[in-house]
Motif scaffolding. Structure first.
Motif, PDB file in Angstrom:
ATOM      1  N   GLY A 139       0.809  -1.214   0.000  1.00 60.95           N
ATOM      2  CA  GLY A 139       0.000   0.000   0.000  1.00 60.95           C
ATOM      3  C   GLY A 139       0.838   1.258   0.000  1.00 60.95           C
ATOM      4  O   GLY A 139       0.526   2.240  -0.679  1.00 60.95           O
ATOM      5  N   MET A 140       1.948   1.248   0.755  1.00 67.65           N
ATOM      6  CA  MET A 140       2.830   2.414   0.797  1.00 67.65           C
ATOM      7  C   MET A 140       3.491   2.636  -0.562  1.00 67.65           C
ATOM      8  O   MET A 140       3.644   3.781  -1.012  1.00 67.65           O
ATOM      9  N   ARG A 141       3.895   1.550  -1.225  1.00 64.79           N
ATOM     10  CA  ARG A 141       4.506   1.686  -2.550  1.00 64.79           C
ATOM     11  C   ARG A 141       3.517   2.300  -3.537  1.00 64.79           C
ATOM     12  O   ARG A 141       3.887   3.136  -4.364  1.00 64.79           O
ATOM     13  N   ARG A 142       2.243   1.867  -3.433  1.00 62.80           N
ATOM     14  CA  ARG A 142       1.233   2.402  -4.341  1.00 62.80           C
ATOM     15  C   ARG A 142       1.040   3.892  -4.100  1.00 62.80           C
ATOM     16  O   ARG A 142       0.914   4.682  -5.040  1.00 62.80           O
ATOM     17  N   ARG A 143       1.029   4.301  -2.836  1.00 59.28           N
ATOM     18  CA  ARG A 143       0.861   5.717  -2.520  1.00 59.28           C
ATOM     19  C   ARG A 143       2.055   6.540  -3.018  1.00 59.28           C
ATOM     20  O   ARG A 143       1.893   7.644  -3.547  1.00 59.28           O
ATOM     21  N   LEU A 144       3.266   5.987  -2.880  1.00 53.24           N
ATOM     22  CA  LEU A 144       4.448   6.684  -3.368  1.00 53.24           C
ATOM     23  C   LEU A 144       4.407   6.805  -4.894  1.00 53.24           C
ATOM     24  O   LEU A 144       4.743   7.851  -5.459  1.00 53.24           O
ATOM     25  N   ASP A 145       3.981   5.735  -5.540  1.00 56.21           N
ATOM     26  CA  ASP A 145       3.873   5.750  -7.003  1.00 56.21           C
ATOM     27  C   ASP A 145       2.878   6.813  -7.454  1.00 56.21           C
ATOM     28  O   ASP A 145       3.135   7.563  -8.399  1.00 56.21           O
ATOM     29  N   LEU A 146       1.746   6.904  -6.766  1.00 55.78           N
ATOM     30  CA  LEU A 146       0.748   7.919  -7.105  1.00 55.78           C
ATOM     31  C   LEU A 146       1.282   9.317  -6.842  1.00 55.78           C
ATOM     32  O   LEU A 146       1.063  10.241  -7.628  1.00 55.78           O
ATOM     33  N   ALA A 147       1.991   9.479  -5.726  1.00 51.14           N
ATOM     34  CA  ALA A 147       2.549  10.797  -5.405  1.00 51.14           C
ATOM     35  C   ALA A 147       3.467  11.285  -6.520  1.00 51.14           C
ATOM     36  O   ALA A 147       3.466  12.471  -6.870  1.00 51.14           O
ATOM     37  N   SER A 148       4.244  10.368  -7.122  1.00 54.24           N
ATOM     38  CA  SER A 148       5.145  10.775  -8.197  1.00 54.24           C
ATOM     39  C   SER A 148       4.373  11.300  -9.405  1.00 54.24           C
ATOM     40  O   SER A 148       4.877  12.139 -10.157  1.00 54.24           O
ATOM     41  N   SER A 149       3.137  10.823  -9.593  1.00 51.13           N
ATOM     42  CA  SER A 149       2.322  11.280 -10.722  1.00 51.13           C
ATOM     43  C   SER A 149       1.837  12.709 -10.532  1.00 51.13           C
ATOM     44  O   SER A 149       1.458  13.377 -11.503  1.00 51.13           O
ATOM     45  N   PHE A 150       1.813  13.154  -9.264  1.00 50.86           N
ATOM     46  CA  PHE A 150       1.275  14.475  -8.967  1.00 50.86           C
ATOM     47  C   PHE A 150       2.359  15.531  -8.783  1.00 50.86           C
ATOM     48  O   PHE A 150       2.079  16.634  -8.306  1.00 50.86           O
ATOM     49  N   ILE A 151       3.601  15.193  -9.153  1.00 50.07           N
ATOM     50  CA  ILE A 151       4.696  16.170  -9.052  1.00 50.07           C
ATOM     51  C   ILE A 151       4.348  17.437  -9.828  1.00 50.07           C
ATOM     52  O   ILE A 151       4.505  18.558  -9.358  1.00 50.07           O
ATOM     53  N   MET A 152       3.843  17.259 -11.039  1.00 51.84           N
ATOM     54  CA  MET A 152       3.445  18.379 -11.888  1.00 51.84           C
ATOM     55  C   MET A 152       1.938  18.350 -12.093  1.00 51.84           C
ATOM     56  O   MET A 152       1.267  17.378 -11.746  1.00 51.84           O
ATOM     57  N   ALA A 153       1.393  19.423 -12.638  1.00 52.98           N
ATOM     58  CA  ALA A 153      -0.027  19.490 -12.995  1.00 52.98           C
ATOM     59  C   ALA A 153      -0.120  19.568 -14.511  1.00 52.98           C
ATOM     60  O   ALA A 153      -0.169  20.661 -15.082  1.00 52.98           O
ATOM     61  N   PRO A 154      -0.119  18.420 -15.208  1.00 60.22           N
ATOM     62  CA  PRO A 154      -0.140  18.433 -16.672  1.00 60.22           C
ATOM     63  C   PRO A 154      -1.487  18.888 -17.209  1.00 60.22           C
ATOM     64  O   PRO A 154      -2.477  18.979 -16.463  1.00 60.22           O
ATOM     65  N   GLN A 155      -1.554  19.147 -18.525  1.00 53.60           N
ATOM     66  CA  GLN A 155      -2.836  19.505 -19.125  1.00 53.60           C
ATOM     67  C   GLN A 155      -3.831  18.356 -19.033  1.00 53.60           C
ATOM     68  O   GLN A 155      -5.015  18.567 -18.781  1.00 53.60           O
ATOM     69  N   VAL A 156      -3.334  17.141 -19.242  1.00 59.33           N
ATOM     70  CA  VAL A 156      -4.189  15.956 -19.181  1.00 59.33           C
ATOM     71  C   VAL A 156      -3.485  14.895 -18.341  1.00 59.33           C
ATOM     72  O   VAL A 156      -2.304  14.607 -18.557  1.00 59.33           O
ATOM     73  N   MET A 157      -4.205  14.331 -17.378  1.00 58.39           N
ATOM     74  CA  MET A 157      -3.665  13.266 -16.535  1.00 58.39           C
ATOM     75  C   MET A 157      -4.454  11.990 -16.780  1.00 58.39           C
ATOM     76  O   MET A 157      -5.688  11.982 -16.725  1.00 58.39           O
ATOM     77  N   PHE A 158      -3.744  10.901 -17.070  1.00 58.11           N
ATOM     78  CA  PHE A 158      -4.364   9.586 -17.224  1.00 58.11           C
ATOM     79  C   PHE A 158      -4.097   8.786 -15.949  1.00 58.11           C
ATOM     80  O   PHE A 158      -2.938   8.555 -15.586  1.00 58.11           O
TER      81      PHE A 158
END
Length: 309
Positions: A139-158
């Motif tokens: 669960g912690m790895r999944r949260r860290l992985d998700l956190a890395s996706s939110f480093i920037m605010a792209p125009q479109v997020m998948f």
């Protein structure tokens, strides 16, 4: 407002078996689109094509105004993706993972470190920030992985099944972060098996089944197709079921195993008041009386023939 994601007649086959069979998709900028469907419906295939990771066989698609085939490099500069496969580096600590991603996005070290600390706090990982990721639980790895996706605010997020394996508290944190992204102008395309997640986040829901779009619209609109609001009455005594059904009208449905009678209504509060008075006048003792709308789970069942996995 324009469309951040636009697909027309999208087709893709594997070993001559269609994964996408001519789907159309139009997602307005600054909104969340929930892409739902049973396993094998084509959700992940669609995300991989739209994020330029997979080539389409037919049709066309644009993301952030650029063609996913002709302008793939431009698309990649404008999108973010969190897939089902982890991007966590086990050798690095949680903080080092996030700083690394920040630097890859060309943030200065100071800004990358600041953003890493913000995300570690938001995803409940501050206490484990300096532990190597290989020591993290699933669960912690999944949260860290998700956190890395939110480093920037792209125009479109998948976001492809972003909260699989997370507990309710951490799912809620992901939902809050998605809402922050959208408030800042990002468009989100979300695939999920959790229908409450789609109900919470999505402005628009597209249901896929066997590679085809079987429904498209706002959550409330899809629910209304199943008959709108319903009144449900749970009686204390099974002998009261026939009387309750008569009072609710000829369209009433009886569930004898749960002592429940329900009926579709158009006038909501007025109908609830009317039924409550009628039951009291008839001497029927109700355990519960509720007014509710169909759930997305019921919509999904009606459209695909089975519940979400």
């Amino acid at each position: 407002m324009g469309h951040a994601v636009l697909a027309e007649g999208l087709r893709k086959s594997f070993a001559k078996k269609p994964a996408l069979d001519g789907i159309d998709l139009a997602v307005p900028a600054g909104t969340v689109c929930g892409l739902l469907g049973p396993n094998g419906a084509g959700k992940t295939t669609a995300v991989r094509i739209l994020s330029t990771l997979l080539k389409l066989d037919g049709g066309r698609a644009e993301v952030a105004g650029f063609d996913v085939v002709r302008d793939a490099v431009q698309v990649r500069h404008r999108v973010g993706l969190n897939g089902q496969q982890s991007t966590v580096d086990d050798v690095l600590t949680g903080r080092e993972n996030l700083v690394m991603w920040g630097r890859l996005y060309h943030l200065s070290r100071k800004v990358a470190e600041q953003r890493a600390d913000e995300l570690l706090a938001q995803f409940g990982l501050t206490d484990a920030a300096d532990k190597r990721a290989k020591a993290y639980s699933g669960g912690m790895r999944r949260r860290l992985d998700l956190a890395s996706s939110f480093i920037m605010a792209p125009q479109v997020m998948f976001l492809d099944e972003p909260t699989t394996g997370l507990d309710p508290r951490n799912r809620g944190e992901v939902w809050r972060e998605v809402k922050r992204l959208v408030a800042a102008g990002t468009t989100v395309l979300l695939t999920t098996q959790y229908l409450d997640e789609a109900d919470q986040l999505a402005d628009q829901i597209v249901v896929l089944d066997t590679g085809k779009v079987v429904a498209d619209g706002p959550p409330d609109q899809l629910k209304s197709k199943l008959g709108g609001d319903r009144i449900e009455v749970v009686v204390r005594d099974a002998d009261d079921l026939p009387t309750t059904a008569r009072l609710l009208g000829p369209a009433a449905e009886v569930d004898p195993d749960n002592y429940r009678v329900s009926v579709a209504v158009d006038d909501r509060v007025a109908a609830l008041t009317r039924v409550t008075r009628a039951l009291a006048d008839a001497g029927v003792e109700a355990e519960d009386i509720a007014l509710r709308r169909p759930t997305l789970d019921e919509v999904f069942l009606a459209l695909t023939g089975h519940r979400a996995a």
